[in-house]
Design a protein around this motif. Sequence first.
Motif, mmCIF file in Angstrom:
data_model
loop_
_atom_site.group_PDB
_atom_site.id
_atom_site.type_symbol
_atom_site.label_atom_id
_atom_site.label_comp_id
_atom_site.label_asym_id
_atom_site.label_seq_id
_atom_site.Cartn_x
_atom_site.Cartn_y
_atom_site.Cartn_z
ATOM 1 N N THR A 164 -9.322 2.932 -2.594
ATOM 2 C CA THR A 164 -10.026 1.949 -1.583
ATOM 3 C C THR A 164 -9.958 0.452 -1.750
ATOM 4 O OG1 THR A 164 -11.971 1.822 -2.501
ATOM 5 C CG2 THR A 164 -11.494 3.991 -1.281
ATOM 6 N N SER A 165 -10.199 -0.281 -0.552
ATOM 7 C CA SER A 165 -10.068 -1.572 -0.904
ATOM 8 C C SER A 165 -11.563 -2.249 -1.648
ATOM 9 C CB SER A 165 -10.136 -2.101 0.538
ATOM 10 O OG SER A 165 -11.439 -2.021 1.496
ATOM 11 N N ARG A 183 -8.360 -4.384 -4.865
ATOM 12 C CA ARG A 183 -8.060 -2.941 -4.137
ATOM 13 C C ARG A 183 -7.129 -2.380 -5.056
ATOM 14 N NH1 ARG A 183 -4.083 -5.025 0.884
ATOM 15 N NH2 ARG A 183 -2.555 -5.761 -0.258
ATOM 16 N N LEU A 193 1.018 -1.276 -0.089
ATOM 17 C CA LEU A 193 -0.130 -0.071 0.053
ATOM 18 C C LEU A 193 1.063 1.155 -0.146
ATOM 19 C CD1 LEU A 193 -2.732 -1.152 2.615
ATOM 20 C CD2 LEU A 193 -2.773 -1.293 0.056
ATOM 21 N N ARG A 226 -4.955 -4.856 -7.314
ATOM 22 C CA ARG A 226 -4.372 -6.095 -7.051
ATOM 23 C C ARG A 226 -4.689 -6.991 -8.398
ATOM 24 N NH1 ARG A 226 -6.209 -8.915 -1.582
ATOM 25 N NH2 ARG A 226 -4.549 -7.861 -0.733
ATOM 26 N N CYS A 242 -6.490 2.355 0.957
ATOM 27 C CA CYS A 242 -5.082 1.617 0.457
ATOM 28 C C CYS A 242 -4.238 2.715 -0.430
ATOM 29 C CB CYS A 242 -5.700 0.513 -0.651
ATOM 30 S SG CYS A 242 -6.684 -0.677 -0.017
ATOM 31 N N GLY A 275 -4.039 -0.249 -4.875
ATOM 32 C CA GLY A 275 -2.906 0.162 -3.712
ATOM 33 C C GLY A 275 -1.843 1.139 -4.319
ATOM 34 N N GLU A 284 -14.338 -1.137 4.879
ATOM 35 C CA GLU A 284 -13.493 -0.555 3.590
ATOM 36 C C GLU A 284 -12.510 0.154 4.612
ATOM 37 O OE1 GLU A 284 -15.596 1.728 0.881
ATOM 38 O OE2 GLU A 284 -17.285 0.682 1.063
ATOM 39 N N THR A 285 -11.157 0.229 3.680
ATOM 40 C CA THR A 285 -9.911 0.569 4.321
ATOM 41 C C THR A 285 -9.325 1.360 3.101
ATOM 42 O OG1 THR A 285 -8.730 -1.206 3.790
ATOM 43 C CG2 THR A 285 -9.523 -0.991 6.024
#
Length: 540
Positions: A283-284, A308, A225, A324, A267, A310, A264-265
């Motif tokens: 975002t993821s 995601r 990330l 990804r 990235c 990254g 959600e995270t």
Amino acid sequence: MSQFNYLNEINSLATMDGPITRGPLQRWAKKGCNENINPSLSNSFKNHSNINISSCNQSLQKLSISANQSCNNSALSNNKTPTRNENKKGKKTPSKTKSPGHSTTPTPNKASKTPNKADRFIPSRSNSNYDLCHYMLSRDDDKSEETPQTAAGEAIGRALNDTEPGRLLQYTCKAPAAPEGYQNRLRVVYSQTKVPSSVKCNTRYIPQAPDRILDAPEILDDYYLNLVDWSASNILAVALGNSVYLWNAGTGQIEQLLTLEGAETVCSVGWVQGGGSHLAVGTSMATVELWDCEKIKRLRVMDGHSGRVGSLAWNMYIVSSGARDGHIVHHDVRQRDHAVANIHGHTQEICGLKWSPDGRYLASGGNDNLLNIWPIAQGQHYSQPQHILSFNQHLAAVKGLAWCPWSAGILASGGGTADRTIRLWNISTGSNLNTVDTKSQVCSIVWSTHYKELISGHGYAHNQLIIWKYPTMSRVAELSGHMARVLHLALSPDGTTVLSAGADETLRLWKCFMLDPSKKKEPTDAKAAKSLLNLNSLIR
């Protein structure tokens, strides 16, 4: 009888204080004695032909003892022994060995005609005054008893401004200054060779401790990330968990930009070029969000990935995203249909993505250990790359990517734990300029805008920052302080401070590129002042 003669001869030779009875006479005595030699003694000596060697030595000894009283007897000691003859050329040859029945006849003396080569000078010891010598060696130096040599040395010393008498030359503290306007014509001939840059004295001070330490709770410890970016407006964006925070480095003010819902995270984050207020957030959920940080407002959400996001990189109004799924998508933020190109060049997650300063090349690094270069010609559409350059020299994921801001076409790339190397590339020729083994996982790379140096952040096993000299890649400094791996690096707009984000949930600011006071120059016009705020400024 012969044994007593032998003992007498030994005793006479061992006597040290008596007169010298053996050996040739001195030259002054030899001349007068040869003229008055007694012929009767020489004739009688010649008639004794059967005399043996021992009796001859005894008679010679007696004659030599009486030499001081009579010059006639001393002449006999000058004769040569009967065992050696002299040829016509004056060379000595051994006599022939004869049977016991034959006798040996002595050779007549020729000293009156030719000088004796065995003659040597023996000085008289009575002329030496040992008391006077001992006094001269042991006496103290007295100025009242000066020799002419000492007086001359003192005179020369006074003429040369000498402090010690008798010394002709003396080192002084400093040579006299040359007259104004003097130029040494031999300076080029006797000047030293140029000292290598690695040996030169570096007046720049590099602090070994961070200038400030900020807390970064819940920052994700993920190698793939990119969670930190520093804008040209001196605003730092940091992704912590599912939120993004903005920190004003000038005022120290902190503001929360967004918080994602659910699981959600965030990235990746990336600022637009040119000092704008727009921030792209990956975002993821495989989306790219565009935010206006001045208004704290989300402008749009752009999709196009199945994994995601990254990594993000801006090129004017185009934001490129790597995910990804191994795809790179170019988003044109001006158009309704934002996805203008979708490039397939990696088989695994893309963790590094950087546009060159001139916007002609896009570098991408993936978890498949590949480094790809995507050239974009002027006037050409992003969906039609001219050709692709692929490098597979790295042995691990390629995340650390950085373009040289003051040398076009130079790229630095760093590999993961299994690779641990930093490689310098010349994209114009496709050659690997240099390779250095860092002994640690390479997580991020940033070039300096003031010096010909670059800094790298490392993970396992040393968790440090290293400043490298370009192009030799020699170590300038090592900065330690993080308790876990250094995941991200960001450079301040003025190019003097580097921010490092570690897995120990801290942000550290290092003033490692401060301007050298001896080389610092003030901008002379508005154009130079503006270039200080540009990340693409040249080296001073």
